[in-house]
Design a protein around this motif. Sequence first.
Motif, PDB file in Angstrom:
ATOM      1  N   LEU A 249      43.388  22.809  41.456  1.00 55.10           N
ATOM      2  CA  LEU A 249      43.513  22.043  40.223  1.00 55.10           C
ATOM      3  C   LEU A 249      42.198  21.373  39.829  1.00 55.10           C
ATOM      4  O   LEU A 249      41.980  21.087  38.648  1.00 55.10           O
ATOM      5  CB  LEU A 249      44.615  20.986  40.379  1.00 55.10           C
ATOM      6  N   ARG A 250      41.329  21.147  40.788  1.00 55.22           N
ATOM      7  CA  ARG A 250      40.044  20.515  40.490  1.00 55.22           C
ATOM      8  C   ARG A 250      38.937  21.526  40.196  1.00 55.22           C
ATOM      9  O   ARG A 250      37.811  21.138  39.901  1.00 55.22           O
ATOM     10  CB  ARG A 250      39.611  19.638  41.667  1.00 55.22           C
ATOM     11  N   THR A 251      39.257  22.812  40.292  1.00 49.71           N
ATOM     12  CA  THR A 251      38.246  23.856  40.126  1.00 49.71           C
ATOM     13  C   THR A 251      38.315  24.455  38.725  1.00 49.71           C
ATOM     14  O   THR A 251      39.370  24.946  38.308  1.00 49.71           O
ATOM     15  CB  THR A 251      38.442  24.975  41.171  1.00 49.71           C
ATOM     16  N   ALA A 252      37.197  24.418  38.010  1.00 48.24           N
ATOM     17  CA  ALA A 252      37.151  25.004  36.671  1.00 48.24           C
ATOM     18  C   ALA A 252      37.059  26.522  36.764  1.00 48.24           C
ATOM     19  O   ALA A 252      36.357  27.052  37.630  1.00 48.24           O
ATOM     20  CB  ALA A 252      35.944  24.474  35.903  1.00 48.24           C
ATOM     21  N   PRO A 253      37.779  27.254  35.901  1.00 45.29           N
ATOM     22  CA  PRO A 253      37.661  28.714  35.899  1.00 45.29           C
ATOM     23  C   PRO A 253      36.228  29.132  35.599  1.00 45.29           C
ATOM     24  O   PRO A 253      35.525  28.488  34.835  1.00 45.29           O
ATOM     25  CB  PRO A 253      38.607  29.149  34.770  1.00 45.29           C
ATOM     26  N   ALA A 254      35.801  30.205  36.225  1.00 51.26           N
ATOM     27  CA  ALA A 254      34.451  30.721  36.003  1.00 51.26           C
ATOM     28  C   ALA A 254      34.533  32.221  35.744  1.00 51.26           C
ATOM     29  O   ALA A 254      35.449  32.893  36.210  1.00 51.26           O
ATOM     30  CB  ALA A 254      33.563  30.439  37.213  1.00 51.26           C
ATOM     31  N   PRO A 255      33.573  32.769  34.999  1.00 50.73           N
ATOM     32  CA  PRO A 255      33.654  34.184  34.626  1.00 50.73           C
ATOM     33  C   PRO A 255      33.246  35.159  35.729  1.00 50.73           C
ATOM     34  O   PRO A 255      33.482  36.350  35.615  1.00 50.73           O
ATOM     35  CB  PRO A 255      32.676  34.277  33.450  1.00 50.73           C
TER      36      PRO A 255
ATOM     37  N   GLU B 167      33.821  37.297  41.394  1.00 54.12           N
ATOM     38  CA  GLU B 167      34.283  36.861  42.706  1.00 54.12           C
ATOM     39  C   GLU B 167      35.141  35.598  42.644  1.00 54.12           C
ATOM     40  O   GLU B 167      35.690  35.158  43.651  1.00 54.12           O
ATOM     41  CB  GLU B 167      33.092  36.614  43.631  1.00 54.12           C
ATOM     42  N   THR B 168      35.259  34.978  41.473  1.00 50.56           N
ATOM     43  CA  THR B 168      36.059  33.772  41.340  1.00 50.56           C
ATOM     44  C   THR B 168      37.548  34.098  41.501  1.00 50.56           C
ATOM     45  O   THR B 168      38.051  35.027  40.862  1.00 50.56           O
ATOM     46  CB  THR B 168      35.840  33.119  39.966  1.00 50.56           C
ATOM     47  N   PRO B 169      38.277  33.376  42.345  1.00 52.70           N
ATOM     48  CA  PRO B 169      39.711  33.649  42.520  1.00 52.70           C
ATOM     49  C   PRO B 169      40.457  33.539  41.191  1.00 52.70           C
ATOM     50  O   PRO B 169      40.203  32.633  40.390  1.00 52.70           O
ATOM     51  CB  PRO B 169      40.159  32.559  43.488  1.00 52.70           C
ATOM     52  N   LYS B 170      41.361  34.479  40.946  1.00 53.84           N
ATOM     53  CA  LYS B 170      42.132  34.486  39.704  1.00 53.84           C
ATOM     54  C   LYS B 170      43.430  33.699  39.836  1.00 53.84           C
ATOM     55  O   LYS B 170      44.140  33.503  38.847  1.00 53.84           O
ATOM     56  CB  LYS B 170      42.440  35.928  39.291  1.00 53.84           C
ATOM     57  N   SER B 171      43.756  33.288  41.041  1.00 52.41           N
ATOM     58  CA  SER B 171      44.996  32.549  41.263  1.00 52.41           C
ATOM     59  C   SER B 171      44.848  31.674  42.504  1.00 52.41           C
ATOM     60  O   SER B 171      43.921  31.851  43.307  1.00 52.41           O
ATOM     61  CB  SER B 171      46.172  33.509  41.456  1.00 52.41           C
ATOM     62  N   LEU B 172      45.777  30.739  42.644  1.00 52.60           N
ATOM     63  CA  LEU B 172      45.810  29.901  43.843  1.00 52.60           C
ATOM     64  C   LEU B 172      46.007  30.767  45.080  1.00 52.60           C
ATOM     65  O   LEU B 172      45.411  30.522  46.129  1.00 52.60           O
ATOM     66  CB  LEU B 172      46.936  28.873  43.707  1.00 52.60           C
ATOM     67  N   PHE B 173      46.838  31.793  44.960  1.00 48.97           N
ATOM     68  CA  PHE B 173      47.071  32.703  46.083  1.00 48.97           C
ATOM     69  C   PHE B 173      45.759  33.351  46.526  1.00 48.97           C
ATOM     70  O   PHE B 173      45.462  33.438  47.717  1.00 48.97           O
ATOM     71  CB  PHE B 173      48.086  33.778  45.687  1.00 48.97           C
ATOM     72  N   GLU B 174      44.957  33.808  45.566  1.00 50.24           N
ATOM     73  CA  GLU B 174      43.673  34.444  45.894  1.00 50.24           C
ATOM     74  C   GLU B 174      42.692  33.446  46.489  1.00 50.24           C
ATOM     75  O   GLU B 174      41.890  33.801  47.353  1.00 50.24           O
ATOM     76  CB  GLU B 174      43.080  35.089  44.647  1.00 50.24           C
ATOM     77  N   LEU B 175      42.725  32.203  46.029  1.00 50.60           N
ATOM     78  CA  LEU B 175      41.855  31.176  46.590  1.00 50.60           C
ATOM     79  C   LEU B 175      42.114  31.026  48.088  1.00 50.60           C
ATOM     80  O   LEU B 175      41.177  30.901  48.886  1.00 50.60           O
ATOM     81  CB  LEU B 175      42.100  29.834  45.886  1.00 50.60           C
ATOM     82  N   THR B 176      43.389  31.051  48.467  1.00 49.05           N
ATOM     83  CA  THR B 176      43.754  30.869  49.874  1.00 49.05           C
ATOM     84  C   THR B 176      43.549  32.121  50.710  1.00 49.05           C
ATOM     85  O   THR B 176      42.962  32.070  51.797  1.00 49.05           O
ATOM     86  CB  THR B 176      45.228  30.435  49.978  1.00 49.05           C
ATOM     87  N   HIS B 177      44.018  33.256  50.192  1.00 57.02           N
ATOM     88  CA  HIS B 177      44.065  34.474  51.003  1.00 57.02           C
ATOM     89  C   HIS B 177      42.926  35.455  50.728  1.00 57.02           C
ATOM     90  O   HIS B 177      42.748  36.419  51.486  1.00 57.02           O
ATOM     91  CB  HIS B 177      45.401  35.188  50.793  1.00 57.02           C
ATOM     92  N   GLY B 178      42.179  35.225  49.650  1.00 56.71           N
ATOM     93  CA  GLY B 178      41.071  36.124  49.340  1.00 56.71           C
ATOM     94  C   GLY B 178      41.508  37.455  48.768  1.00 56.71           C
ATOM     95  O   GLY B 178      40.716  38.406  48.697  1.00 56.71           O
ATOM     96  N   ARG B 179      42.756  37.572  48.337  1.00 61.94           N
ATOM     97  CA  ARG B 179      43.273  38.800  47.740  1.00 61.94           C
ATOM     98  C   ARG B 179      44.483  38.439  46.876  1.00 61.94           C
ATOM     99  O   ARG B 179      45.022  37.338  46.971  1.00 61.94           O
ATOM    100  CB  ARG B 179      43.673  39.813  48.812  1.00 61.94           C
ATOM    101  N   SER B 180      44.922  39.377  46.053  1.00 55.20           N
ATOM    102  CA  SER B 180      46.030  39.097  45.149  1.00 55.20           C
ATOM    103  C   SER B 180      47.363  39.144  45.888  1.00 55.20           C
ATOM    104  O   SER B 180      47.460  39.652  47.007  1.00 55.20           O
ATOM    105  CB  SER B 180      46.044  40.098  43.990  1.00 55.20           C
TER     106      SER B 180
END
Length: 364
Positions: free
Chosen positions: A139-145, A148-161
């Motif tokens: 929630l504190r992370t701004a989307p970036a173009p 390699e930027t995670p597209k979801s919270l799931f990807e942030l944690t697991h590194g994959r969709s």
Amino acid sequence: MAFVHGEQQAVPSDEDMVGAFALLYHHAFSYIKTMALKCAVELGIPDAIHGRGGAATLAEIANDAGVHESRLPDLRCLMKLLTTSGIFRATAADGGEVASYGLTVASSLVVGPRSLSNMVRFDSGPVSLTPFFDMPTWLRTAPAPEPETPKSLFELTHGRSRWDPANDDNDTMNVAAFAESQLLIEAVLGGHRDVFHGLTSLVDVGGGQGSFAKAIAAAFPGIKCTIMDLPHVVDDAPVAGGDVQFVAGDMFESIPTADAVLLKYVLHCWDDNNCAKILKHCKDAIPARDAGGKVVITEMVLGSGPHRDTKVAETEEMHSLFLTCISGVGREEHEWKKIFRDAGFNDYKITPVMGPISVIEVYP
């Protein structure tokens, strides 16, 4: 009276404070209910009770579930929580002690051929749970173009969709989805068959193995059903026959023509713009409303279900927050209405069919 930031505020009563502490503790310890249910399912406790005719003593449950005799007090504590929370029911003996435990309607859903036990395992498993530990960071992370930027919270944690084949719980997820789909099929075809009356053809978009389309074809022999999915899904699909066929395709490019298009649990995975794109292709594939054209959607419509109480509302909002983990979206009726309008549709009808799940008929 107390003062908070310069404003006068009434001091809570003792009763209010008791309720407030109880509410706070309930939230803080809610994960224990989840883990207790998961434990009961993995021990096979609902099946043990079912196998003994619908009622079993604590000792019988322990024996059938393989619980060590030294753990009986712990098992009693587990059963007490799950009884208080409505998963099991208890029958008391003359002295007030619990004589036996039985199934409720809720626990009956995790026994037998329609069992949702894998849904419990999937939703309460570590792959599903761990992303929520990273929610403050997300929630504190701004989307970036950057790619390699995670597209979801799931990807942030697991590194994959969520849909990556490498996820440890994919088999459980697929079995859980199939079981839930079977319940939905029974609910729709059992009490809401009029949704498909008058149709001669239907395309099930993202239909996977085709269980829903096959059930529709069996219930309505006059409807020719096409299951459309991505090429790799169609390649692994079972052999169809009769009035059922599989077609490889991409719903963002085009959809085969038919009287109706079925979208079962598809749109909650996409944002509003992508939903509108999908629905525009659906509109291109069907005839006008007076010729029978429509899109049939099965989704949760927040706030629209019958017998609505705090538990139902909370369940809807928990599911909606769960969807955000995979960049999915839970929507209220006015949000669905906007998407339908943006896609060029003129009217819709919402029919609750299974708890908060509804069938939405959308007309051009």
